[in-house]
Write an enzyme that holds these catalytic residues in place. Sequence first.
Site, short mmCIF file in Angstrom:
data_model
loop_
_atom_site.label_atom_id
_atom_site.label_comp_id
_atom_site.label_asym_id
_atom_site.label_seq_id
_atom_site.Cartn_x
_atom_site.Cartn_y
_atom_site.Cartn_z
N LYS A 109 0.83 -1.20 0.00
CA LYS A 109 0.00 0.00 0.00
C LYS A 109 0.86 1.25 0.00
O LYS A 109 1.94 1.29 0.60
CB LYS A 109 -0.90 -0.04 1.24
N SER A 190 -9.60 1.41 3.11
CA SER A 190 -8.57 2.18 2.42
C SER A 190 -7.51 1.33 1.76
O SER A 190 -6.84 1.79 0.85
CB SER A 190 -7.92 3.21 3.36
N THR A 211 -6.17 1.28 10.41
CA THR A 211 -6.40 2.09 11.60
C THR A 211 -7.76 1.72 12.20
O THR A 211 -7.87 1.48 13.39
CB THR A 211 -6.35 3.59 11.26
N GLY A 213 -10.53 -0.59 10.21
CA GLY A 213 -11.26 -1.28 9.15
C GLY A 213 -10.57 -1.34 7.80
O GLY A 213 -11.12 -1.93 6.86
N SER A 214 -9.39 -0.78 7.66
CA SER A 214 -8.81 -0.61 6.33
C SER A 214 -8.18 -1.86 5.74
O SER A 214 -7.86 -1.88 4.56
CB SER A 214 -7.77 0.52 6.35
#
Length: 544
Positions: A109, A190, A211, A213-214
Site C-alpha cells: 500500500k 482504504s 487504523t 477497518g482498512s
Amino acid sequence: MFLWRVWVLATLFYIHLSSLKGAVADSVGECQFPRLAEATVDQLQAGLRKGCFDSVDLAYIGRIDEVDSEFGTILELNPQALSIAKQLDRERRRGRTRGPLHGIPVLIKDMIGTNDGMETAAGSWALVGSRVSADSTVAAKLRQNGLIILGKTSLSEWANFRSLNSSNGWSGRGGNTYGAYYPDQDPNGSSSGSAVATDLGLIPFALGTETAGSILLPGDRNNIVGIKPTVGLTSRYMVIPISERQDTVGPLARTVKDAAMLLQAIAGQDPKDNYTMASPFGERLPDYLAACKLSGFQGKRIGIPRNVIDYLGPAGTPITSAFETAVSVISRAGATVVDNANFTAYSSFYDSLNPAIVEAADFTTNIATYLSKLKRNPINILSLEDIRYHTQHNPWEDYPSRDTGIWDQVIALGLNNTSPAFWPLYQETLYFGEEGGLLGALSRNNLDAVILPTLVAYGIPAILGTPVITVPLGAYPDGTPVEHNSRGDLVQRAPGIPFGISFLGPKWSEEQLIGMAYAFEQRTLVRDQLRRYLEACTELEDVI
C-alpha cells in the site's frame, strides 16, 4: 511517468521470456500452471523449484496490463522489480533461498515507505516527490525474506482520513479503485488496491494498513482473507501514520495459509517502533503457518455478541443468514458456541465521538513527526495545516468536490496527543473496548474468541489494538436491490458482492485466530464459489 514505467517493465519482461522459451519448452510437459486468480504460494514455489517458471515470470505484467485500467489497483510499478527478480532467480540456481517466500512478488500500500525509486505518498499529490530516509521495517523484511516488491497499490487517500464526502478507493494520484464482482463496485476500506489486486490474481498477496477497518473491510468486500495484527506485532517505522495507538500493517491474501506466511515474514520487534517492544514473543515468534490446522476449533469457546450484529439492520439479512450457517459449521467443528456474549457498552460506543477525537489527536502529532523525518520534502510540508493547504490548491485533488472535512474538524479541535485533555479522553474510550466491549465479553464468558460479520467487526478492535482475521463468508443473493454510496459513484450492495466473517481475540492471539480461520475456510471454501464479472485471462502458460 507511470505509463513509461509500465512500458519499460513490460518490454524487459517479454525480452526475458523470449530468451527463456527454448530452455523451458523441454520441461513444460511435467509442469502444472495454477490459475493465477487462485494460485497459492505453495503452488508457485513448487513451479519455481521445478524450473517450470522463474520469479521474473511471476511479475504478472501482462495480466496487470490486461485489466488494471478497469479496476485501478496499482499506482506504480517498481522499476527495479525485474532486476531484483533476476537476482533472486540467480540465487535460487546457486542453491540459496532466503526463506519460504523467496522469489514471490508482493504489492504494498502507498502508505508503506520504500527507499527506492517509488513514491510513498498516501495517494496524495502533497507528498509526491518526498523521500523517506530508509525503507520501512516491513519493506526491509520483505526484501530480506526474498520477496519482490512489485509496486505500490491504490488506496483511499490518506487512508480515508481526509474527506467526509469522498469514495472508498479514491485518491488524487490514482482516481477510483473498483471491486470485481459488480460494475462500479465499492472496494471498501482504504487498502482497496491491495485487496482487489490480490482477488484478481494480479499478485499472490499484498500488504495493507489498518487504523479502523482498512484491511478488514476490503478483505470482506473482495472475497479474500485479511489479517489485522495486534498493534505492535508489525512495525510502523517509516509507514505514513494516522494513529500510533491503532495503526498496524497486515496481509491480504487469497488463503489463510498465504496470509499467515506473509505475516510471519513481517512480524517481530523493532527498536524503531516502541510498540513492538511490548510483544511477549521477543525473537521467538509463533509459527503462524503451523497454526493452519483443521482442528483449529477443537475445545475452543467462541462467543457471539448479538447486540453488535443487530446494527446490520434489515439490509444485512443476507449476511446474518450466512452467519447463522457459519455458526453451525463452527459448532460441528468442535467449538462450544456461547450466544449473547454481548459488548455491553456498544450502543454508547456507537454514539460516541471520543474514538474519533483520539484518532484525530494522534494524527496531529504523528503526521508532524513523520514529515520531520523525511529525507526529501520538496514543498516543505511540515504539518496538517500544510497538507490541507496544498490539497485545497492542487487541481488534481478534486477539491472542493471532495472536501477536507476531517482535517477541518481536527484543526478546529486544537488537540494533540500531548494535550492535558487527551489522556483521560483516551481512558474513557478504552472502556468501550475493555470491560464494555471485547475484553469484557471474553472474560465474563471464558471465551477464546468472538465471531462477527466483518462489516461490524472492526470498530472495537481498532480502539483496543487487538487482532482480527476476516475470511470469505458469502455474497449478496440475486434480487438484492442495488445500493450506491452517498456520493453516488460506487455500488455498495448488489447481487454477487461478497462479505466475510471475522474472528476476534485478545492481543497477541494471532496464532489461535489463524487456526480458527483456517479451519473455517477449509470447511466452507466460499471464495471458490463466487464469480467476478470480469476476469484477467493472461495465465502463466500463455507467457512460457
